[in-house]
Each structure stands twice: as structure tokens, then as C-alpha cells.
Design an enzyme around this catalytic site. Structure first.
Site, PDB file in Angstrom:
ATOM      1  N   GLY D  10       0.807  -1.221   0.000  1.00 23.39           N
ATOM      2  CA  GLY D  10       0.000   0.000   0.000  1.00 23.39           C
ATOM      3  C   GLY D  10       0.836   1.264   0.000  1.00 23.39           C
ATOM      4  O   GLY D  10       1.996   1.269   0.413  1.00 23.39           O
ATOM      5  N   ILE D 127       1.905   1.707   7.303  1.00 21.50           N
ATOM      6  CA  ILE D 127       1.301   2.934   7.814  1.00 21.50           C
ATOM      7  C   ILE D 127       0.643   2.675   9.169  1.00 21.50           C
ATOM      8  O   ILE D 127       0.475   3.580   9.978  1.00 21.50           O
ATOM      9  CB  ILE D 127       0.306   3.496   6.781  1.00 21.50           C
ATOM     10  CG1 ILE D 127       0.127   4.984   7.042  1.00 21.50           C
ATOM     11  CG2 ILE D 127      -1.023   2.761   6.805  1.00 21.50           C
ATOM     12  CD1 ILE D 127      -0.271   5.746   5.843  1.00 21.50           C
ATOM     13  N   ASP D 128       0.322   1.407   9.431  1.00 24.21           N
ATOM     14  CA  ASP D 128      -0.356   1.046  10.677  1.00 24.21           C
ATOM     15  C   ASP D 128       0.594   0.951  11.870  1.00 24.21           C
ATOM     16  O   ASP D 128       0.139   0.802  13.005  1.00 24.21           O
ATOM     17  CB  ASP D 128      -1.083  -0.291  10.499  1.00 24.21           C
ATOM     18  CG  ASP D 128      -2.266  -0.182   9.551  1.00 24.21           C
ATOM     19  OD1 ASP D 128      -2.765   0.942   9.360  1.00 24.21           O
ATOM     20  OD2 ASP D 128      -2.685  -1.211   9.015  1.00 24.21           O
ATOM     21  N   MET D 170      -7.806   4.336   9.936  1.00 19.61           N
ATOM     22  CA  MET D 170      -7.194   3.087   9.498  1.00 19.61           C
ATOM     23  C   MET D 170      -6.718   2.251  10.676  1.00 19.61           C
ATOM     24  O   MET D 170      -6.501   2.767  11.766  1.00 19.61           O
ATOM     25  CB  MET D 170      -6.022   3.384   8.572  1.00 19.61           C
ATOM     26  CG  MET D 170      -6.488   3.858   7.190  1.00 19.61           C
ATOM     27  SD  MET D 170      -5.112   4.038   6.024  1.00 19.61           S
ATOM     28  CE  MET D 170      -4.020   5.050   6.999  1.00 19.61           C
ATOM     29  N   HIS D 272      -8.604   7.064   2.413  1.00 16.83           N
ATOM     30  CA  HIS D 272      -7.305   7.163   1.756  1.00 16.83           C
ATOM     31  C   HIS D 272      -6.537   8.442   2.029  1.00 16.83           C
ATOM     32  O   HIS D 272      -5.330   8.477   1.828  1.00 16.83           O
ATOM     33  CB  HIS D 272      -7.481   6.993   0.246  1.00 16.83           C
ATOM     34  CG  HIS D 272      -7.797   5.605  -0.155  1.00 16.83           C
ATOM     35  ND1 HIS D 272      -9.086   5.124  -0.213  1.00 16.83           N
ATOM     36  CD2 HIS D 272      -6.999   4.559  -0.471  1.00 16.83           C
ATOM     37  CE1 HIS D 272      -9.073   3.856  -0.577  1.00 16.83           C
ATOM     38  NE2 HIS D 272      -7.825   3.481  -0.735  1.00 16.83           N
TER      39      HIS D 272
END
EC number: 2.7.1.90
Lengths: 342, 342, 342, 342
Positions: D10, D127-128, D170, D272
Site C-alpha cells: 500500500g 502505515i499502521d 485506518m 485514503h
């Protein structure tokens, strides 16, 4: 049709958006070819140009600065300047020229168009918003947003230390950035070039703000001047290019406030950050529409004109209007805003 | 003189700036007293009010929302609503009322003023910018900036994965936010409520963008509708308050694009973030000036009027104009922007 | 239990987040009472305090500055300072004191705790990030973000005019802000106080950047110094409080670069905007956790300690460590970043 | 030496900064050549590559996304995948490969390196922030800043209308973004995947917040789940690629809150925008340093390793650690933050 484009004068967010608007519409709708001259009038003067097509303008909308470069070159002050420009335009088979710039740049375009028969269209650019012919110029909204955000930040420092904070913003001849950002930032004093200020009055506002247990923010345009002639604003040193460094009203004023009120005062000079970086949404909208309408002038053979904003409409005015009259802050508007002083 | 102030309808950045402008000028220049009614028309209906003085409005300029609260209460639909308002105004010795709000809120003010002799002044508020009487309304510029920044961010995701990104923005009846943010954000398709869209045309633009090796961004106003009646935009569930949940054109469109082009598509619904938070500098400027001019209307006994922006001037128009005509996007302007589609 | 809280020294985003963390946990979990002393050590010295309860800390998390005010008052330099503090703490029945501040503020807390038996806990605060005992201090990330955004904006101005832009950022003794913002902003030269710079080397980097057809950005910490002793950085004027105005390395360096390279150079001094305004998410997180852990120290009777960040953990170190050793930039790290110079 | 670089999985702000760091140091200090493979593992699988030199990485530091493109192609699931990669690397004379990506991408690199003798170095990207081997991953700080700014904006809407606002962020398996942005944004409830939530408890917090006359913000990670199994989170439709659309905990929860508390509730799904756009200063710093250290691994022949952050140091860990263990939120940390709920 082959069209030349150039950007002159100081940096201003939205220049690339204008270029993109011109090229996208010119190529797609009218099938024109484009040539981008480098560094303002230096480009056509020296025949320095690049090809401008759709790939060349992709992705430039949000970017500050200008992909064409800029300069303050003035062909009217260059030996044979006009003739050399006409020769270079002829050599490159340019049939129309779009000049994006301020008073100086458009002044040249006006004369080229009026006296020398070069078909020119102008797009006005001044970050100071001091052009009478148009309601707003692009770049101004971005500068005001940046200055406002800085003032927002300075409030907390002022409060925490109970200090005076003087913020010097752009504006040599007109106080638009100071007025808009000062109002939007909740400043306690706003000083503009249009009206000489009285330091004692400023100190009264400062003192009254402290009495209400708040710390004052003073926004001052770089061109603002005190009433009494006792200020030496400019440190008279010249830079290596022979320009006098204009600086100092903010620093000078902070010292005077300290001296007269006994309160600590600090200065922040916002400087170049006000004119760089990505344009605000408003400036992207305005600049793009200026570009679209400029190429329509070319299409319609309506030369010697400049695009301008009136309300929400894009109109056309004579190129000569670009240099006709400085749009300064109306005393009534300054008075209206004055309710927030002190 | 004792003046009432209220804010009605949806949230909008700049409401506090209006209140502050009214109170600062009203107290300092005219020596008025102020009462703030809570939650729009619910306040005067139920006599729920707070004192509004200068300390009460300190520091609220940069804050989103409204310190007075808001609601959609409509006194015209409440038993004895008008009489109760008149009684409560009389009880609190209110001699003038400034209503800040949209079509509904100002519609009540127009009738109160016109038919029932309550001296009202209006300040227009619609984040959608869809009011004919004024060039711009405050809150709109902030919403456009937020949407533009989101679109800026989505470009990189679209590019990295070569996906279609559909961005749904506010605008039920008018496409101003979509048009401005879509243009400013460099969208490849912009769909507005004023013009039904053809899904196949949208897919052509999407495909043409991919052919140029770029990924498309589609900006769609929540009120935009496809040409063919085959869309069920609303999931027909009611929320616990009996409102139909309006949602779905973005999600629906992404599915259609996937189905018809075979390209992956994702939707982002910007939602409430567009209407909250600190106002942009432009909106602080506009909202503050609206406030200053509204209190001048009161001062001059010029009731039944609403303040409005024309060019750079604040003017007064009949309150009835607030509800007269929706300002939709001119087809010519939409066509002008259409040069960037695909 | 009755706990006093104070904030001393320079402004720093996150101070309010610390106060809120202390009070929320202290009241809700431990049932403590809180007193906020005004303006750093001046508060306990003069017995100037306010009540700190949950309503008092509502909404302060995103606000810069400190609701308690700050000062540089040092009780060790005040006649009978310590005794007066002990008396005032006793009078208000304060059983523990949490001091939030830099080297000076925590130095007093260390002595109060170690030599005079006043139960103190420290929370480190330095926007310069120059404290060995902790990986990061709050406020630093905000300052770096602000400086980086400014550098981002200046790139376009530099490019458009092919000028050198010198950006002076905070950092008298340590170059952390210069190093982080310079790297993040893509600067071409970064100068820090830890390593004297060679102006000719700087000019070489500048020239090499121009050769690649790009314009250079030079980031310089306010405390950076040239190798040769020929610089007079400080204009020796004293302000009205007798402080030497520290200023000038940026301006000085721009002049030298112009002189030696013949290229136009401009300076931007970021100043106070770096330390004001809303904290970044990282700083809100760190400051809040510092607050939560500081009140846990009090709960556990673990006095004479300071909270600190190690990796992702909050740890406790002796208060004396706060003043033990300046954390300067490791020459190896500076060399690592040096790959981007020129 | 000829080095290949690829980015998989991603989108994540900072990918370009890693690439730039690798290439700048590799070319300037070590004289290496670079090849950029397109779209993750698809590039080496199909031999699709571009030349990466210093001009290719100019100006990419502040840009989100990845100039190399990305994909989820997994060579282990492709017939002859490994052999084809080895062949293509040999054909292009690649002697080392740097893979920038998440669990899947680095899992392939680990096997290539460990079982097939392809010299690989990994740079972790999620990103998490849910990777045990490193304190933080780049992109996370940017996402948290974007979510925090959105929450800041939503507060004013919540307050003005006295509504519950549910913000879905997210985080499918780990609640780091929810936890950090929820704390930094002053949320009243934070729900994470690590701990199933009790809807009645959530409603109690919501109600208690209203009792204090404030409107609640509920931040919920997309992967959070209620205790009782009665939720149907996923609308079971598949997209045209056969993926189940994961969505709905935010929308579902808002409906439940409305039903159980009688208060209006609205949902915002950030989507997003959290993973696109320019990286924060922290992420630019971290990503750049990861790049610099990754190329040092290559230089030193230290393959099968991944760079990681420990405190302020960049360290090396076995590539296998990338997939070893999910870093979830420690229950103690969640409890620590819980003091702000309600």
C-alpha cells in the site's frame, strides 16, 4: 498559431497555474503551439525559450514558483531591446505573446503592444494586491493565509510571556496583506503604508491591551512609516547588487515600544515564506481562470488587453490599466477595521 | 439599545467571527447591549439566552462552530411560535435581532421582519455558496481549501496504485465546492448537481487519463445524479430521527466505473471535516466584515435587510433575497472548467 | 493530596497538554486537588496561584502556550527565595510540586527536592531537544514541522529567481532543529553550533548546486559560528532589559555568500513562529504521556525524579539529569546527513 | 555494483524519501548504479525497470506515493516466480536488491534472501505501525497528523449541534493510528482492534460527555469489533476484483449509539487521505535515514537484514523479523489512555 508565454518580476504562488491554464486550453481547444520564454523578458530578448506542451505542464498546478523562471530584466532599458525582441519573436514565428507579471512586466507589454505592434495579452501578478484594475490578484490569498497562520501561532507566545510581538509582513506601497492578515489573525494594531502612524498611539493600544490582561500583536507592513521623521528605517548598506536593503520598520518599532512602554517586545519578519510554496485553493482557481481567459483573448485577437477579476467574473481591461493606478487601502476600510485596535 | 443575536442551521467556519464583529463594534462604537440566543430560533422561542459582551467574544475569531449553538428549529412550524418569540423579545427588552443563517433561518427573519414588525437584520450563511444575493458566503473558502488539500493527498495514492479515486464533497443542490476544489485539486472529472452526468462519458475520461499513464481523480458533489434513472443513490434506511440518510453517489459511481472500465476504483467521502475547524483567512475577513456591517444596519435602523458581498464591497439587500433564488453553477462556467476533464 | 503545578522558561507547544494530563488523571483516578502557580517560579515565590480542576483544563490540549503563564524568575537568585517558596507551599498546603520546564526551571526543582526537602517531580521542556536524559522533548517536533514547511515554501522562490536562500532556525547550543528541518526540507547546506563552519566550503556547496541548475537553501542554526573568528554576529545593542540581542548569523552569512560567489542571497529568520501555536500530534502524545506519568510519580512518592522518553516508553530519571549534560548532535549523525550537502 | 530497488504494498508517505536516500548515498559515496523496478515484485518478475540516478530522485523528498509504483504482486504465488526474478536480476546484472514494503513484500525478500541466495536488504513500511521489530515506521506520523487535524475540525461541528461524531480511521489489526490520533485529538472514546468493545460502555461514555455539556467524538479503528457477535460489519458485496469491501464499523456504531442514547450521531470515514500526500517532517527524517542505512547494509554485504528504529538509532534486524510478530497496542497503554474516555 504559435504563442509565447513569459513570467516576470517577483515570485508569486499561482504562476504555474496560469501557464497550465493557457497551455491546456490553447492546445486542446485551439490547437496552438506554445513556446515558454525563460526568466521574464530576458527570454525573448536573448531568444532563450523552451517548448511548452501538455506533458510540460502536468503536475505544476499545486507548485509554487514558475517553471519558466523569472527576472527583472527590462528590455526598455537594454540597448536595442525592443528590436531584439521583435527579431526573436519573428525568428521563432511567434504570433502572440502572453506576459504574466506586475507593473514593470506589463508596462513593457503595454508598450510593445501599443507602440510596436507586437500582439500582447497581459495577466496581472502582484502578491501585494495593489492593482486597481482587478478585485484581487493571485498569490495574495496565499500570502494572507501564511501570514494569518503565523499570527495565530504568535498569539500563544505573546500570551505566555506577556510580551508585545511585532510582525512585519510584505507591502511596500499598499497595506493589503497587513490589513487582511492582521484582521484575520486578530491583531491589536495594524499599520499600513497608506497612513503614517503615531508611535504614541501605537503604545496606547499596546498598553490598553495589557490592561485587559492580554498580550498585543502588532502587524506592520514593511512600507509603513511613523509620523515624525525621526526614524531611520533603512540600514543604508547596499547589497552586492547595489540594492538598498529595505528592512527595519518592525525591528525599529519593537525597540520604540519597549522604550516607551517598558514592556518587552520582539519582532518577527515573515519575509519570503509569504510568497513561496503551494497556492491556496482560491489562488489556484483565480490563476487558472486568468490563464483560460488570456488564451481566449489571443483566440479572439483581442490584444493590448489584460484579464482581471470583477466580482466573480473574469473581464478584460486595457493593458495600460496595469500601470495606471496603485490600489491602496481606502481610509474608510482602514477605519472600519480600526474597531479592533487596542 | 439591546440587540439579540442568533445562529441557525448547519455548522460553518466563520460564525464566531460574525458574532465577534457585531459585538466588538456594537459595544465599543455604539454602546449597545447584546444578548445571544441559544441554538438558533430555539433560543428566542424558549427565552434561552446568554449575555454577550466583549470578554465573551475574546479569542473566538479563529474558532470554528458557534459559541451560541445552532439548531434547525423553525418557529413557523411551532404552535404560537411567532407570538412566543415576540413575547420573549419584549420580556428581554430586545429592540433588534440579528439572525445569522441559511435559507431557513433567514426565511423566518424575513417573515418576522416583514409581517410581524420585528426589526431584523440578516447575515447569510451557507457553506455551499448557493445564495444568489452575494458573491461568496463565509465558510465556503474553508471548505474548498480542505477539499483541495484532500484531493492533493489522494493524487499520490491514485498514482502509486493506478487506481481511480472518487472524492465525494458537499453540495446537494449546487456544485460550487466540487467545482472549485476539483479545479484547484487538478481533478480529471468534476460532477455537479446542476448537470446530470453520463457514466459512459465519465468512464471515457477515466480511460483517457489512464492512457496518458496517469491515474484519475473524480470529484463528485453529493447531489450529482446520473442521466439515466437507473441509480438508487440513497440507501433508503431512515436514521432514528426519521431523516433519510443521503449518501452514496460516490460509492455508487466507483462501482460503476470498476464494472465498466475494469479498473480498480475507491471512494472517499469527505463529510463533516469540510464544515468544521478554524476558518481560512478569507472567511475570517468576510465573516468579520459581515458582522461589522450588520450592526451598522441596526445602528441606521435599516431593518429587513441582509448584508452581502459584491466584488470587494459589503452591500445590503432585502432579506427576502436570501430565499429568492438558488445560485447554481452557470453552464458556461462548467464548460470553461471542462477543458481539464479527461 | 494537594499538588502544585508550574511552567517555567520559554514558550513551547505541548505545555497545556502536560497540565491537562496531570490534572485529568490526578483528579479522576487519585482524587487529588490541584493548584496552578502563575508564571513559573514567580508563582510559588509570591503565592500567586489559581485553582486547577477539570473544567479549567478542558479544551486546552490543542492550544499552544501555557494557561499558567511563564517567566524566567529564578528563586535561587532572589533574597530568601527558597524560604518564601516553602512558606507559600505550606500556607497553601501543597504536598507535592510538579515543575515543567527547561534546564533552569528543573535545576531549581532539583535543588528544592534534594537540598530543601520539597517533594518535586520534573517534566522536561526544551524546544531545542538538547537534553541528554530523554530521546525527545515535546515542542521539538512542532518546531521542526513549522521550519520544514517554511523551507518547502522557500524552495520555489529560490528556484524562480536562482537565488541563495538562507534560513535561520532556532538552536543556540544544539543543532537539532536545523538538522531535522534541514534534512526534511531538502536543504543543500545545514550548519549547526556543534561544528564551526568554513564559509568557503559553504560557498562551494552553493556553487555546486547552481551548477546542477538548482538554487540552494542554506539552513543555519542561530548558534552556528564560522571557523575564522572574523564574524561579528551580534549587533551589540542591548534591548531595554539589558539583554544582548542575539541575531545575525543568517544575515551575515547571506552577505558573505553574495560577496564570495556573486550570487544574490536572501535571509529568512523564522523566529518565534517556531515555538507558538498548536502542537503536532506527536507533541500532544508525548506531552500528555509526560503529564500522566508525572502524576504517577507523585502518587508513588517517587520524588526528585523527572519523566523522560526512551524509545516508546516513558521512564523516570533523577531530576539532576536534567541539567547534567547538553545533548548535542553527534558528529557521526551530522556526517550521515552531510551526503545531501551541495 | 548494481543495485535494484522496489516498493511494494500500500501507499505510504515517505517511500520516495527512502528511494532518494538510497540513491544519493549509493551514487555519491559508493559509486553504485541503480535500477528501479516498477510496481513492487511485478518489476523484477517481468523485467520492468527504469534507471535510477541522481536527477531521477531530485525533488521527490516531499512527494507522497512512490515514483516506482507499487502493487501486491506476490512472486511466490506466480508460476516459476522466483526463477524468473533470479533470471531477470542476472540479466540486468543486479548484485543486490533493496525491497521497501510491508509484511508481504518483505516476506518475499526474506525467502529470496534466505532460501534462494538473492542478496536482499529490507526497509519496513506499514502505515499502521504494527511491526514489532521497529519503534516506528514512516508514514504513521503523517497519518496520525492528518487524522488529528480532522478530529480537531470535527470538534466544532459536534459542539455546535450537540451531536456524536464517530471517526473511523485506518487500522485493521492494530489500533495505533486510532490511539495516537484519538489521544492527540482529544477524543472521548477510542476503540481499537486489540480489545473488543462493549457498546453499552461506549454509550455510557457518550452520555457522560453530554452531561458535562460537551459533544463526544468517538474514534474507532476500522478493525475494531464489538463484544457481542451481533454486528454485521461488512456489506458482503464483492468489488469487481473479488475483494470483500471492508467497511462499516463506524457507520454501524453511529446507528447503535443513536438507537441506544437517542442522540444524533454521524460518521466520518477518513479513508485514503490518511495515506497520501506529503510526509510529515518526522517521516521524511525516518524514511531518509532508513534509506541511508539500507545502502550501508549493501555496502557492507550485510544481507538478509532489515533496517529498524530503536530510540533514535537506526539498527539492523533479521529480515525474518518483519513478519515475525504483529506489534499490537499493549493493554496497559490502552488503559493509560483510557483516563480520557467519557
Amino acid at each position: 498559431m504559435r504563442v509565447g508565454v513569459l513570467t516576470g518580476g517577483g515570485d508569486c504562488p499561482g504562476l504555474n497555474a496560469v501557464i497550465r491554464g493557457i497551455v491546456r486550453k490553447g492546445v486542446q481547444e485551439y490547437g496552438y503551439d506554445f513556446v515558454g520564454f525563460k526568466d521574464g523578458w530576458r527570454g525573448p530578448l536573448e531568444g532563450d525559450a523552451i517548448r511548452l506542451d501538455i506533458p510540460a505542464v502536468r503536475g505544476i498546478l499545486p507548485r509554487g514558483g514558475t517553471i519558466l523562471g523569472s527576472s527583472r530584466t527590462n528590455p526598455l532599458k537594454v540597448q536595442d531591446g525592443i528590436r531584439r525582441i521583435k527579431d526573436n519573436l519573428a525568428k521563432q514565428e511567434i504570433q502572440a505573446l502572453i506576459a504574466i507579471g506586475g507593473e514593470d512586466t506589463l508596462g513593457v507589454a503595454a508598450r510593445l503592444s501599443g507602440e510596436y505592434g507586437v500582439p500582447c495579452v497581459g495577466v496581472p501578478k502582484t502578491i501585494d494586491n495593489d492593482l486597481s484594475a482587478t478585485d484581487y490578484t493571485f498569490g495574495f490569498d496565499t500570502a494572507v493565509n501564511i501570514a494569518t497562520e503565523a499570527i495565530d501561532r504568535l498569539h500563544t507566545t505573546a500570551e505566555s510571556h506577556m510580551r508585545v510581538l511585532v510582525v512585519e509582513v510584505m507591502g511596500r506601497h499598499a497595506g493589503w496583506i497587513a490589513l487582511h492578515s492582521g484582521l484575520a489573525g486578530g491583531a491589536n494594531v495594524i499599520l499600513i503604508p497608506e497612513q503614517r502612524f503615531d508611535v504614541d498611539q501605537v503604545c496606547d493600544w499596546v498598553t490598553s491591551r495589557f490592561r485587559a490582561s492580554y498580550a498585543p500583536i502588532v502587524v506592520v507592513a514593511e512600507g509603513a512609516m511613523p509620523k515624525d521623521g525621526d526614524m531611520v528605517l533603512k540600514d543604508q548598506s547596499l547589497d552586492s547588487f547595489g540594492h538598498v536593503r529595505l528592512s527595519g520598520v518592525g525591528e525599529w518599532l519593537a525597540k520604540e515600544i519597549e522604550k516607551r512602554t517598558g514592556k518587552e517586545a520582539r519582532t518577527t519578519v515573515l519575509g519570503h515564506v509569504q510568497r513561496g510554496g503551494t497556492p491556496s485553493a482560491f489562488d489556484r482557481w483565480l490563476a487558472t481562470r486568468f490563464g483560460l481567459h488570456a488564451i481566449d483573448c489571443v483566440r479572439e485577437g483581442d490584444f493590448g488587453k489584460m484579464v482581471a477579476l470583477r466580482g466573480t467574473d473574469i473581464v478584460r481591461v486595457p493593458l495600460a490599466d496595469a500601470t495606471a493606478k496603485l490600489k491602496t487601502v481606502d481610509p474608510k476600510l482602514y477605519e472600519e477595521v480600526g474597531v479592533f485596535f487596542g
